[in-house]
Scaffold this motif. Sequence first.
Motif, mmCIF file in Angstrom:
data_model
loop_
_atom_site.group_PDB
_atom_site.id
_atom_site.type_symbol
_atom_site.label_atom_id
_atom_site.label_comp_id
_atom_site.label_asym_id
_atom_site.label_seq_id
_atom_site.Cartn_x
_atom_site.Cartn_y
_atom_site.Cartn_z
ATOM 1 N N LYS A 156 0.830 -1.206 0.000
ATOM 2 C CA LYS A 156 0.000 0.000 0.000
ATOM 3 C C LYS A 156 0.868 1.260 0.000
ATOM 4 O O LYS A 156 2.088 1.188 0.134
ATOM 5 C CB LYS A 156 -0.919 -0.002 1.234
ATOM 6 C CG LYS A 156 -1.854 -1.201 1.283
ATOM 7 C CD LYS A 156 -2.787 -1.267 0.079
ATOM 8 C CE LYS A 156 -3.666 -2.499 0.075
ATOM 9 N NZ LYS A 156 -4.024 -3.001 -1.227
ATOM 10 N N GLU A 157 0.204 2.425 -0.102
ATOM 11 C CA GLU A 157 0.944 3.682 -0.236
ATOM 12 C C GLU A 157 1.829 3.989 0.970
ATOM 13 O O GLU A 157 2.840 4.674 0.855
ATOM 14 C CB GLU A 157 -0.032 4.844 -0.464
ATOM 15 C CG GLU A 157 -0.545 4.882 -1.902
ATOM 16 C CD GLU A 157 -1.647 5.906 -2.113
ATOM 17 O OE1 GLU A 157 -1.863 6.727 -1.201
ATOM 18 O OE2 GLU A 157 -2.289 5.868 -3.177
ATOM 19 N N TYR A 161 2.312 -3.757 3.934
ATOM 20 C CA TYR A 161 1.538 -4.740 3.174
ATOM 21 C C TYR A 161 0.228 -5.014 3.891
ATOM 22 O O TYR A 161 0.206 -5.201 5.106
ATOM 23 C CB TYR A 161 2.335 -6.036 3.015
ATOM 24 C CG TYR A 161 3.566 -5.828 2.171
ATOM 25 C CD1 TYR A 161 3.556 -6.085 0.801
ATOM 26 C CD2 TYR A 161 4.733 -5.323 2.740
ATOM 27 C CE1 TYR A 161 4.675 -5.856 0.020
ATOM 28 C CE2 TYR A 161 5.862 -5.090 1.970
ATOM 29 C CZ TYR A 161 5.827 -5.353 0.615
ATOM 30 O OH TYR A 161 6.929 -5.111 -0.158
ATOM 31 N N SER A 162 -0.845 -5.032 3.107
ATOM 32 C CA SER A 162 -2.159 -5.315 3.672
ATOM 33 C C SER A 162 -2.635 -6.661 3.141
ATOM 34 O O SER A 162 -2.809 -6.831 1.925
ATOM 35 C CB SER A 162 -3.135 -4.211 3.259
ATOM 36 O OG SER A 162 -4.437 -4.606 3.604
ATOM 37 N N TYR A 180 -3.058 -4.374 8.504
ATOM 38 C CA TYR A 180 -1.605 -4.445 8.289
ATOM 39 C C TYR A 180 -1.032 -5.333 9.402
ATOM 40 O O TYR A 180 -0.603 -4.837 10.441
ATOM 41 C CB TYR A 180 -0.980 -3.046 8.354
ATOM 42 C CG TYR A 180 -1.522 -2.099 7.302
ATOM 43 C CD1 TYR A 180 -1.062 -2.153 5.990
ATOM 44 C CD2 TYR A 180 -2.504 -1.159 7.618
ATOM 45 C CE1 TYR A 180 -1.561 -1.295 5.016
ATOM 46 C CE2 TYR A 180 -3.015 -0.296 6.653
ATOM 47 C CZ TYR A 180 -2.540 -0.378 5.348
ATOM 48 O OH TYR A 180 -3.040 0.471 4.388
#
Length: 475
Positions: A156-157, A161-162, A180
Amino acid sequence: MSKKDFPKIHFYDQDFVDIYDKTWNWLSDSWIDPKTGEISPDGIFVHPNEAQLVINQAESIFSTFFLVYSNKNYTAETNLDFLYKKQEANGAIRWKYDLKTGAPIVDSENPEGIGLPLFAWAEFNLYHKLANKRRVKEIMPVLQNYMNWIDENFKKENGLYSVPAKACGMENSPRPNAVYPVDFNTCMALNALNMSSLGDILNDKELSFQYKRMYFSLKTRINSLLWNAETGFYHDLDADGNQLPQKTIAGFWPLLAEIPNADKADCLVAHISNPNTFGTEHPFPSLSVDSPEFSENGEGYRGSVYPELNFMVIKGLEKYQRYDVARECAIRHLYFILEGLQPADGSKGDLYEAYLPCKEGPAIKSGDENFPRKHCMITIGLSTIALMIENVIGLSISLPRKTVDWIIPNLEIMGIEKLSLKRNLITILSHKTPRGWGIQMESEKLYYFTINILDQKKKTLPIPSGKCSMLIDKL
């Protein structure tokens, strides 16, 4: 399969030696031929007592850490190679496959079938135990494509990591709002660190640098976003990036990835002896004791003790030179496993997937009579073999470096006999002589032996081929 002998261990408590020997003997029932479903020495290592035979990515990775000691009676890489062959064009390797059909097993909670990314961690250890550089070269493209797939789909931004909490394998752990997860993000960092080390083995500076940079970037984010100074622990984050209150055993993964500085590591280690968090009789519960959802029955991941998670914590302690704590916890854990195998009341015991945190016996999960799985060899060997050799006896071996390190926390009669080191059988035993404590060694080839006694004496010696012995007082 022509059985070569397994390495023999020596330890003053014969029960520990017996459970080690039994583990090797009982493993043979867990190798199943995918086509026939029958037991076969050339099969895949799975848990055989289930309706659907499943090859599980995390269990397969963990199992390599004890199979490397089998003197090649069992091939440690078999399951990993099966999974690598399943890699899809986009780089995906799914967390579970049906062994008979070869189809990936996914569900609505984990539609991509993502698992903990730990292949490089396992491969780095395999390299040090088997010294097969060609293998590193062959599998590197698979590992790179796999890391790229994770980056493209789950990063993700905010640089984290999700993934679904279910992907971390802790099925009913009270972390429903974790977007997360601390364990997944730390495993990505750990994998990147080991990818960098594999790059070094191949003398590929660019590869090494690429993954080292990825590691440091994740390390910084995990320390700044997931660490809580008040609890002295790492927490999952929700969708908005807020820390969730639960302290699960997943918060110890950062030790293994060398993420905390010395002060943070001290805070984490303090939890291990704190009876209100993770200092239960049987180390280590999968959920902190002060959590409202903690159960003394274990109830799955609400407090049960799992061998693979204990292995992770103990290996993390080693990274910070806490060998004494690591050994003490390994020995306590093994006593509980022994109790489960030979209950004091004379009832029939077994080796289980999960144990009670506060007293002897297998964990319990209401309404689930299949929990914990019995005879769960694919993870129990981490305790009865890997921890036994590495933490109780205290040996650490690297074939490419030709080194054996022996950390002896106290002088006892113990050691290992006929451990195969790439066509070199070695024996290292400590024993008492009329002139004091001595070490007997036998080897077919030269290697370097580092002995560290009671943290007071440390010495590295070249050990010639043949038999030799030395007096510890003379070091």
